[in-house]
Design a protein around this motif. Structure first.
Motif, PDB file in Angstrom:
ATOM      1  N   ALA A   1       0.921  -1.289  -0.080  1.00  0.00           N
ATOM      2  CA  ALA A   1      -0.047  -0.151   0.009  1.00  0.00           C
ATOM      3  C   ALA A   1       0.818   1.134   0.111  1.00  0.00           C
ATOM      4  CB  ALA A   1      -0.898  -0.137   1.347  1.00  0.00           C
ATOM      5  N   GLN A   2       1.978   1.141   0.848  1.00  0.00           N
ATOM      6  CA  GLN A   2       2.815   2.510   0.680  1.00  0.00           C
ATOM      7  C   GLN A   2       3.375   2.896  -0.633  1.00  0.00           C
ATOM      8  OE1 GLN A   2       5.823   2.372   3.654  1.00  0.00           O
ATOM      9  NE2 GLN A   2       4.624   2.556   5.311  1.00  0.00           N
ATOM     10  N   VAL A   3       3.728   1.659  -1.205  1.00  0.00           N
ATOM     11  CA  VAL A   3       4.449   1.802  -2.727  1.00  0.00           C
ATOM     12  C   VAL A   3       3.336   2.398  -3.625  1.00  0.00           C
ATOM     13  CG1 VAL A   3       5.660   0.528  -4.742  1.00  0.00           C
ATOM     14  CG2 VAL A   3       6.146  -0.151  -2.341  1.00  0.00           C
ATOM     15  N   TYR A   4       2.289   1.918  -3.473  1.00  0.00           N
ATOM     16  CA  TYR A   4       1.020   2.010  -4.384  1.00  0.00           C
ATOM     17  C   TYR A   4       0.763   3.553  -4.145  1.00  0.00           C
ATOM     18  CZ  TYR A   4       0.505  -2.785  -5.365  1.00  0.00           C
ATOM     19  OH  TYR A   4       0.473  -3.947  -5.673  1.00  0.00           O
ATOM     20  N   ALA A   5       0.641   4.121  -2.797  1.00  0.00           N
ATOM     21  CA  ALA A   5       0.381   5.456  -2.208  1.00  0.00           C
ATOM     22  C   ALA A   5       1.403   6.395  -2.696  1.00  0.00           C
ATOM     23  CB  ALA A   5       0.290   5.330  -0.925  1.00  0.00           C
ATOM     24  N   ARG A   6       2.776   5.916  -3.055  1.00  0.00           N
ATOM     25  CA  ARG A   6       3.855   7.013  -3.362  1.00  0.00           C
ATOM     26  C   ARG A   6       3.658   7.037  -5.066  1.00  0.00           C
ATOM     27  NH1 ARG A   6       7.329   4.183   0.309  1.00  0.00           N
ATOM     28  NH2 ARG A   6       8.142   2.894  -1.794  1.00  0.00           N
ATOM     29  N   VAL A   7       3.597   6.052  -5.856  1.00  0.00           N
ATOM     30  CA  VAL A   7       3.222   5.854  -7.307  1.00  0.00           C
ATOM     31  C   VAL A   7       1.938   6.927  -7.357  1.00  0.00           C
ATOM     32  CG1 VAL A   7       2.843   4.962  -9.281  1.00  0.00           C
ATOM     33  CG2 VAL A   7       4.224   3.992  -7.677  1.00  0.00           C
ATOM     34  N   ALA A   8       0.755   6.634  -6.723  1.00  0.00           N
ATOM     35  CA  ALA A   8      -0.569   7.348  -6.992  1.00  0.00           C
ATOM     36  C   ALA A   8      -0.271   8.896  -6.701  1.00  0.00           C
ATOM     37  CB  ALA A   8      -1.601   6.894  -6.082  1.00  0.00           C
ATOM     38  N   GLY A   9       0.619   9.393  -5.434  1.00  0.00           N
ATOM     39  CA  GLY A   9       0.838  10.634  -5.384  1.00  0.00           C
ATOM     40  C   GLY A   9       1.673  11.492  -6.527  1.00  0.00           C
ATOM     41  N   ARG A  10       2.736  10.725  -6.745  1.00  0.00           N
ATOM     42  CA  ARG A  10       3.299  11.163  -7.872  1.00  0.00           C
ATOM     43  C   ARG A  10       2.518  11.649  -9.363  1.00  0.00           C
ATOM     44  NH1 ARG A  10       8.958  12.813  -7.520  1.00  0.00           N
ATOM     45  NH2 ARG A  10       9.206  14.222  -9.275  1.00  0.00           N
ATOM     46  N   LEU A  11       1.548  10.671  -9.473  1.00  0.00           N
ATOM     47  CA  LEU A  11       0.594  10.536 -10.590  1.00  0.00           C
ATOM     48  C   LEU A  11      -0.264  11.641 -10.543  1.00  0.00           C
ATOM     49  CD1 LEU A  11       0.377   9.082 -13.373  1.00  0.00           C
ATOM     50  CD2 LEU A  11      -1.368   7.588 -12.166  1.00  0.00           C
ATOM     51  N   SER A  12      -0.569  11.990  -9.414  1.00  0.00           N
ATOM     52  CA  SER A  12      -1.533  13.092  -9.227  1.00  0.00           C
ATOM     53  C   SER A  12      -0.962  14.421  -9.482  1.00  0.00           C
ATOM     54  CB  SER A  12      -2.128  12.795  -7.741  1.00  0.00           C
ATOM     55  OG  SER A  12      -1.075  13.321  -6.759  1.00  0.00           O
ATOM     56  N   ASP A  13       0.367  14.606  -9.735  1.00  0.00           N
ATOM     57  CA  ASP A  13       0.915  15.700 -10.045  1.00  0.00           C
ATOM     58  C   ASP A  13       0.528  16.230 -11.665  1.00  0.00           C
ATOM     59  OD1 ASP A  13       2.406  16.035  -7.643  1.00  0.00           O
ATOM     60  OD2 ASP A  13       4.176  15.456  -8.547  1.00  0.00           O
ATOM     61  N   LEU A  14      -0.074  15.458 -12.397  1.00  0.00           N
ATOM     62  CA  LEU A  14      -0.726  15.682 -13.401  1.00  0.00           C
ATOM     63  C   LEU A  14      -2.045  16.325 -13.316  1.00  0.00           C
ATOM     64  CD1 LEU A  14       0.200  12.301 -15.549  1.00  0.00           C
ATOM     65  CD2 LEU A  14       1.280  14.478 -15.491  1.00  0.00           C
ATOM     66  N   SER A  15      -2.001  17.391 -14.012  1.00  0.00           N
ATOM     67  CA  SER A  15      -3.330  18.255 -13.910  1.00  0.00           C
ATOM     68  C   SER A  15      -4.441  17.586 -14.795  1.00  0.00           C
ATOM     69  CB  SER A  15      -3.282  19.741 -14.264  1.00  0.00           C
ATOM     70  OG  SER A  15      -2.820  19.723 -15.807  1.00  0.00           O
ATOM     71  N   GLY A  16      -5.646  17.666 -14.115  1.00  0.00           N
ATOM     72  CA  GLY A  16      -6.646  16.986 -15.030  1.00  0.00           C
ATOM     73  C   GLY A  16      -6.938  15.552 -14.505  1.00  0.00           C
ATOM     74  N   LEU A  17      -5.848  14.782 -13.569  1.00  0.00           N
ATOM     75  CA  LEU A  17      -6.319  13.454 -13.521  1.00  0.00           C
ATOM     76  C   LEU A  17      -6.658  13.469 -11.769  1.00  0.00           C
ATOM     77  CD1 LEU A  17      -5.875  10.706 -14.810  1.00  0.00           C
ATOM     78  CD2 LEU A  17      -3.487  10.763 -13.847  1.00  0.00           C
ATOM     79  N   GLN A  18      -7.875  12.821 -11.487  1.00  0.00           N
ATOM     80  CA  GLN A  18      -8.219  12.553 -10.326  1.00  0.00           C
ATOM     81  C   GLN A  18      -7.868  11.609  -9.536  1.00  0.00           C
ATOM     82  OE1 GLN A  18      -9.730  15.563  -8.809  1.00  0.00           O
ATOM     83  NE2 GLN A  18      -9.417  16.534 -10.706  1.00  0.00           N
ATOM     84  N   VAL A  19      -6.721  11.330  -9.022  1.00  0.00           N
ATOM     85  CA  VAL A  19      -5.979  10.230  -8.531  1.00  0.00           C
ATOM     86  C   VAL A  19      -6.287   9.971  -7.006  1.00  0.00           C
ATOM     87  CG1 VAL A  19      -4.205   8.485  -8.444  1.00  0.00           C
ATOM     88  CG2 VAL A  19      -4.445   9.925 -10.309  1.00  0.00           C
ATOM     89  N   ARG A  20      -7.076   8.952  -6.436  1.00  0.00           N
ATOM     90  CA  ARG A  20      -7.321   8.511  -5.043  1.00  0.00           C
ATOM     91  C   ARG A  20      -6.196   7.484  -4.846  1.00  0.00           C
ATOM     92  NH1 ARG A  20      -9.893   4.490  -2.293  1.00  0.00           N
ATOM     93  NH2 ARG A  20     -10.927   4.035  -4.272  1.00  0.00           N
ATOM     94  N   THR A  21      -5.988   6.386  -5.668  1.00  0.00           N
ATOM     95  CA  THR A  21      -4.999   5.538  -5.422  1.00  0.00           C
ATOM     96  C   THR A  21      -4.816   4.665  -6.589  1.00  0.00           C
ATOM     97  OG1 THR A  21      -3.912   3.731  -4.118  1.00  0.00           O
ATOM     98  CG2 THR A  21      -6.548   3.743  -4.298  1.00  0.00           C
ATOM     99  N   LEU A  22      -4.123   3.702  -6.574  1.00  0.00           N
ATOM    100  CA  LEU A  22      -3.802   2.617  -7.768  1.00  0.00           C
ATOM    101  C   LEU A  22      -3.187   1.412  -7.325  1.00  0.00           C
ATOM    102  CD1 LEU A  22      -0.531   2.216  -8.515  1.00  0.00           C
ATOM    103  CD2 LEU A  22      -0.840   4.273  -9.947  1.00  0.00           C
ATOM    104  N   ASP A  23      -3.503   0.189  -7.880  1.00  0.00           N
ATOM    105  CA  ASP A  23      -2.724  -0.886  -7.371  1.00  0.00           C
ATOM    106  C   ASP A  23      -2.858  -1.788  -8.548  1.00  0.00           C
ATOM    107  OD1 ASP A  23      -5.500  -1.809  -8.170  1.00  0.00           O
ATOM    108  OD2 ASP A  23      -6.080  -2.154  -6.100  1.00  0.00           O
ATOM    109  N   VAL A  24      -2.280  -3.208  -8.353  1.00  0.00           N
ATOM    110  CA  VAL A  24      -1.838  -4.177  -9.307  1.00  0.00           C
ATOM    111  C   VAL A  24      -2.988  -4.998  -8.915  1.00  0.00           C
ATOM    112  CG1 VAL A  24      -0.539  -5.843 -10.451  1.00  0.00           C
ATOM    113  CG2 VAL A  24       0.307  -3.425  -9.590  1.00  0.00           C
ATOM    114  N   GLN A  25      -4.021  -5.511  -9.939  1.00  0.00           N
ATOM    115  CA  GLN A  25      -5.130  -6.557  -9.792  1.00  0.00           C
ATOM    116  C   GLN A  25      -4.574  -7.972 -10.125  1.00  0.00           C
ATOM    117  OE1 GLN A  25      -8.316  -6.674 -12.732  1.00  0.00           O
ATOM    118  NE2 GLN A  25      -9.622  -7.247 -11.119  1.00  0.00           N
ATOM    119  N   GLU A  26      -4.544  -8.829  -9.117  1.00  0.00           N
ATOM    120  CA  GLU A  26      -4.313 -10.163  -9.467  1.00  0.00           C
ATOM    121  C   GLU A  26      -5.575 -10.825  -9.947  1.00  0.00           C
ATOM    122  OE1 GLU A  26      -1.512 -11.978  -6.324  1.00  0.00           O
ATOM    123  OE2 GLU A  26      -2.167  -9.929  -5.392  1.00  0.00           O
ATOM    124  N   ASP A  27      -5.622 -11.579 -11.153  1.00  0.00           N
ATOM    125  CA  ASP A  27      -6.649 -12.261 -11.699  1.00  0.00           C
ATOM    126  C   ASP A  27      -6.216 -13.583 -11.771  1.00  0.00           C
ATOM    127  OD1 ASP A  27      -8.608 -13.704 -13.086  1.00  0.00           O
ATOM    128  OD2 ASP A  27      -8.871 -11.953 -14.427  1.00  0.00           O
TER     129      ASP A  27
END
Length: 309
Positions: free
Chosen positions: A117-143
């Motif tokens: 969760a910490q890694v995903y949060a750091r990546v999501a936080g950096r991704l949220s620097d892009l304007s127009g992108l409403q990022v709450r979090t991201l993850d990797v789905q295991e199917d």
């Protein structure tokens, strides 16, 4: 930066014998020992690539350094793809295996101390620097049924977007965010025009991300500060204006007379005047030489002044 001297012959030298170039490997000790000659016309590979033992430690170190160089040419189709469970867990030069790489990074760490969760949060936080992108979090789905790994972006409004639904610019930015988190990525990273597909308002975020990918020379290299160097090429005036002037090199060609008297052209990379590289160089550029990168182009139809007149 490490500076050193070698007295005597180079580690590798070239000479002409009866019109045939002869390449010689010299021992690290300098003049001691006989050099090993090889005819360039019969060589199937470079001399550096044939050195595999510690008998020539400096050339071997140069070979290993060049083997660590990677060129990123990120492709949207590769970035949008999911990974099989058995696929490699490192990002390819085209961006393939992005989900597997992020999944591995999230699970790295001492046994019992992994916190994806910490890694995903750091990546999501950096991704949220892009304007127009409403990022709450991201993850990797295991199917587990199809044995697939897929990156998912969770927006603030609750919408969940798989990687295949993201824009090209967002995917390229995301790939660099994942590289930033990967302590296994070291050495030289080369990229062509990282601003491609990026909205002009997001250029500062992209330039800052590329800068952060490189090692912080004021800190000791380590897991939190991987030893990386980043080279990019660009034609974008916006990128040139945002980069530290000391980091800029301007490429052009100049006439050069070779040893046999022929005039040819060669690439030269010139620093900006007043920077540390220009102190030891007779060739540099001034701001007057690069006006197209610093001013509004002639004939511009839309400017701030015109918009508010």
């Amino acid at each position: 930066m490490i500076r050193s001297k070698r007295y005597g012959t180079s580690f590798i030298s070239t000479s002409l014998e009866e019109g045939d170039p002869i390449i010689r490997i010299h021992q690290d000790g300098g003049s001691r020992g006989q050099p090993r000659p090889a005819a360039a016309s019969r060589a199937r590979a470079t001399v550096v690539s044939t050195v595999t033992s510690s008998d020539d430690p400096t050339i071997l170190a140069a070979r290993r350094e060049m083997q660590s160089w990677r060129r990123l040419a990120l492709e949207p189709s590769a970035l949008r793809s999911s990974d099989q469970y058995m696929d490699p867990r490192s990002i390819g030069s085209n961006g393939l295996h992005l989900p597997g790489a992020l999944f591995r990074i999230a699970l790295q760490g001492p046994a019992g101390q992994q916190d994806p969760a910490q890694v995903y949060a750091r990546v999501a936080g950096r991704l949220s620097d892009l304007s127009g992108l409403q990022v709450r979090t991201l993850d990797v789905q295991e199917d587990d049924v199809r044995e697939l790994l897929t990156i998912r972006l969770h927006e603030i409004d609750g919408m969940v977007l798989p990687a295949r639904s993201l824009s090209e610019g967002t995917l390229r930015f995301l790939a660099l965010c994942v590289l930033l988190e990967d302590p296994e990525v070291r050495g030289l990273i080369c990229m062509e025009e990282p601003e491609n597909g990026i909205h002009p308002a997001n250029l500062p975020a992209m330039v800052e991300l590329v800068r952060d990918l490189a090692v912080d020379s004021d800190e000791m290299p380590g897991p939190e500060n991987p030893f990386r160097q980043v080279l990019i090429n660009t034609h974008s005036p916006g990128v040139v204006q945002l980069v530290d002037p000391a980091d800029l090199l301007f490429a052009d060609t100049s006439a050069f007379r070779s040893a046999d008297g022929k005039i040819t052209r060669r690439l030269r990379l010139r620093p900006l005047t007043g920077t540390w590289r220009a102190r030891d160089s007779a060739e540099y550029v001034t701001k007057g030489d690069i006006l197209p990168y610093l001013e509004t182009p002639p004939g511009a139809q839309l400017t701030i002044e015109g918009s508010f007149a």
